[in-house]
Write a protein that holds these residues in place. Sequence first.
Motif, PDB file in Angstrom:
ATOM      1  N   ASN A  90      42.463  39.370  38.005  1.00 15.95           N
ATOM      2  CA  ASN A  90      42.039  40.259  39.092  1.00 15.95           C
ATOM      3  C   ASN A  90      40.609  39.903  39.482  1.00 15.95           C
ATOM      4  OD1 ASN A  90      44.460  41.721  39.104  1.00 15.95           O
ATOM      5  ND2 ASN A  90      43.759  43.068  37.465  1.00 15.95           N
ATOM      6  N   ASP A  91      40.494  38.953  40.377  1.00 11.07           N
ATOM      7  CA  ASP A  91      39.164  38.459  40.754  1.00 11.07           C
ATOM      8  C   ASP A  91      38.678  39.032  42.079  1.00 11.07           C
ATOM      9  OD1 ASP A  91      41.064  37.185  42.246  1.00 11.07           O
ATOM     10  OD2 ASP A  91      40.344  35.154  41.889  1.00 11.07           O
ATOM     11  N   MET A  92      39.318  40.091  42.560  1.00 10.60           N
ATOM     12  CA  MET A  92      38.859  40.754  43.787  1.00 10.60           C
ATOM     13  C   MET A  92      38.963  42.260  43.614  1.00 10.60           C
ATOM     14  SD  MET A  92      40.099  40.246  47.750  1.00 10.60           S
ATOM     15  CE  MET A  92      41.646  41.123  47.557  1.00 10.60           C
ATOM     16  N   ALA A  93      37.950  42.957  44.099  1.00 12.91           N
ATOM     17  CA  ALA A  93      37.921  44.415  43.999  1.00 12.91           C
ATOM     18  C   ALA A  93      37.846  45.019  45.398  1.00 12.91           C
ATOM     19  CB  ALA A  93      36.738  44.880  43.162  1.00 12.91           C
ATOM     20  N   ILE A  94      38.573  46.123  45.591  1.00 16.24           N
ATOM     21  CA  ILE A  94      38.529  46.876  46.840  1.00 16.24           C
ATOM     22  C   ILE A  94      38.156  48.311  46.485  1.00 16.24           C
ATOM     23  CG2 ILE A  94      39.826  47.690  48.837  1.00 16.24           C
ATOM     24  CD1 ILE A  94      41.610  45.275  48.568  1.00 16.24           C
ATOM     25  N   ALA A  95      37.041  48.767  47.016  1.00 21.15           N
ATOM     26  CA  ALA A  95      36.538  50.106  46.717  1.00 21.15           C
ATOM     27  C   ALA A  95      36.491  50.949  47.985  1.00 21.15           C
ATOM     28  CB  ALA A  95      35.146  50.023  46.089  1.00 21.15           C
ATOM     29  N   SER A  96      36.688  52.233  47.811  1.00 23.39           N
ATOM     30  CA  SER A  96      36.601  53.185  48.922  1.00 23.39           C
ATOM     31  C   SER A  96      35.542  54.221  48.584  1.00 23.39           C
ATOM     32  CB  SER A  96      37.946  53.884  49.161  1.00 23.39           C
ATOM     33  OG  SER A  96      38.929  52.956  49.543  1.00 23.39           O
ATOM     34  N   LEU A 185      39.135  52.643  43.444  1.00 17.78           N
ATOM     35  CA  LEU A 185      38.784  51.255  43.178  1.00 17.78           C
ATOM     36  C   LEU A 185      40.041  50.532  42.732  1.00 17.78           C
ATOM     37  CD1 LEU A 185      36.635  49.006  42.827  1.00 17.78           C
ATOM     38  CD2 LEU A 185      36.382  49.792  40.455  1.00 17.78           C
ATOM     39  N   GLN A 186      40.373  49.449  43.403  1.00 17.17           N
ATOM     40  CA  GLN A 186      41.548  48.650  43.072  1.00 17.17           C
ATOM     41  C   GLN A 186      41.109  47.257  42.674  1.00 17.17           C
ATOM     42  OE1 GLN A 186      43.991  48.746  46.592  1.00 17.17           O
ATOM     43  NE2 GLN A 186      45.045  50.593  45.968  1.00 17.17           N
ATOM     44  N   ILE A 256      32.921  47.805  35.465  1.00 22.41           N
ATOM     45  CA  ILE A 256      34.205  47.357  36.013  1.00 22.41           C
ATOM     46  C   ILE A 256      34.863  46.413  35.015  1.00 22.41           C
ATOM     47  CG2 ILE A 256      35.341  46.025  37.831  1.00 22.41           C
ATOM     48  CD1 ILE A 256      33.240  46.938  39.769  1.00 22.41           C
ATOM     49  N   GLU A 257      36.103  46.696  34.684  1.00 24.29           N
ATOM     50  CA  GLU A 257      36.903  45.817  33.844  1.00 24.29           C
ATOM     51  C   GLU A 257      38.006  45.250  34.730  1.00 24.29           C
ATOM     52  OE1 GLU A 257      38.013  43.548  30.791  1.00 24.29           O
ATOM     53  OE2 GLU A 257      36.272  44.899  30.757  1.00 24.29           O
ATOM     54  N   ALA A 258      37.939  43.948  35.032  1.00 23.72           N
ATOM     55  CA  ALA A 258      38.834  43.359  36.028  1.00 23.72           C
ATOM     56  C   ALA A 258      40.288  43.352  35.568  1.00 23.72           C
ATOM     57  CB  ALA A 258      38.376  41.949  36.369  1.00 23.72           C
TER      58      ALA A 258
END
Length: 275
Positions: A90-96, A185-186, A256-258
Amino acid sequence: MSSPTCRIRVFFLQGITRDSTLIADAAVHCAPDLPIRIFDMCRAASRYLRFLPTAFVLAFAPLSAVAHPSADPAVPTVELSAEASRPAPNDMAIASAYFEASGTDPAKLSEHVNGAVASALERIRSYRDVKVQTAGTSTYPVYGKDGRRIESWRMRSELQLESRNLPALAELLGKLQANLALSGLQMQPAPETRKNVADQVATDALRAFQVRAKTIADTLGRAYRIRHLSVGYGDGQPIRPMKAMAMRAEAAPMPIEAGETEIVVTVHGTVELTD
């Protein structure tokens, strides 16, 4: 209209009357759609047949109506499937993140919310590795106890952040939580990462399918060939967004833990067992 192509089929009838009516009826039964002159020919031919010891019945039938057995028997088939999977980082994060406020004056409320969001956008733009876009803005009334009179207004504006630089995003989220709340957070593989891993998994699944097909064919003492294949892609473990957090006045980087996402490929197919 011309008559269809016909051929004469001769039947040996032992012990049957030699009456010409039998021949005509046989012709009518076999080919009712032929011209009437063919029936007359049958009756004329019966004059000669009555002198033979065994009666010959001439029946005219269209070639298209004659059933021929298939040259090749039905080929046995086997339905089977195979599955393969590999973990993808999981090398990309999407946060709201969002800002929400209430007020009795809609104009002042809008100015307040828009100002807070503009300030957050200015800070986000200083992080080049972080992409941002407005996820939505909504304003709705807050009614009193009677459910009829509007007592105040509530406004919410949300931003969506995306980055493959996880340390930078963690640092930014820590700063934004001084004014904004984090709603989710995804963690997921980036599109390029997902594609590369999925291609490898597809190769594994196809090879597994081939091995399984060969095992079945060898067990039955047959060869095989593939008639149909379908390949399906999916994630073995769904990505779950984290619960909303409203930790304000926190400047420390957000932990953050990917982790990883399991990429699954399933192959369904049909193989023919040949000699």
